[in-house]
Write an enzyme that holds these catalytic residues in place. Structure first.
Site, short mmCIF file in Angstrom:
data_model
loop_
_atom_site.label_atom_id
_atom_site.label_comp_id
_atom_site.label_asym_id
_atom_site.label_seq_id
_atom_site.Cartn_x
_atom_site.Cartn_y
_atom_site.Cartn_z
N TYR A 10 44.71 41.64 44.59
CA TYR A 10 44.60 40.33 43.97
C TYR A 10 44.19 40.50 42.52
CZ TYR A 10 39.59 40.85 44.79
OH TYR A 10 38.30 41.29 44.80
N CYS A 11 44.53 39.52 41.72
CA CYS A 11 44.16 39.53 40.31
C CYS A 11 43.98 38.08 39.87
CB CYS A 11 45.18 40.27 39.46
SG CYS A 11 46.84 39.60 39.56
N THR A 12 43.73 37.86 38.61
CA THR A 12 43.42 36.52 38.12
C THR A 12 44.55 35.53 38.36
OG1 THR A 12 42.05 37.50 36.39
CG2 THR A 12 42.67 35.21 36.10
N VAL A 22 43.73 34.64 42.04
CA VAL A 22 42.48 33.95 42.35
C VAL A 22 42.46 32.56 41.73
CG1 VAL A 22 39.98 34.03 42.09
CG2 VAL A 22 41.24 36.11 42.60
#
Length: 88
Positions: free
Chosen positions: A7-9, A36
């Site tokens: 996951y990342c921003t 996220v």
């Protein structure tokens, strides 16, 4: 083989990394769709503590509504709760 969750921003880096992992032979690669930020906008902060650190001048962003997530940071000088990030 263990599954891999990334996951990342905002989800962009995960698209690249997910494709790279699959090319390297990982079969079960899962991504948090939209990152996220999308997660927080969709579900709120009920499963998230604090703010999300980002790598630009904003330093951090709210997950969900601005005041919804708990404050998990503390000032290193006075000890009061805060979410400021400083690169000294």
């Amino acid at each position: 083989e263990e599954p891999v969750m990334i996951y990342c921003t905002g989800g962009i880096r995960c698209e690249f990394v997910g494709a790279m992992l699959k090319k390297e032979g990982f079969q079960d690669v899962c991504k948090l769709r939209g990152g996220v930020q999308h997660y927080g906008n969709s579900l709120g902060a009920r499963h998230w503590d604090g703010r999300l650190f980002v790598f630009d001048r904003r330093d951090s962003i709210a997950v969900g509504k601005y005041d919804e997530a708990s404050v998990v940071g503390r000032c290193h000088v006075c000890g009061k709760p805060c979410e400021d990030v400083w690169n000294c």
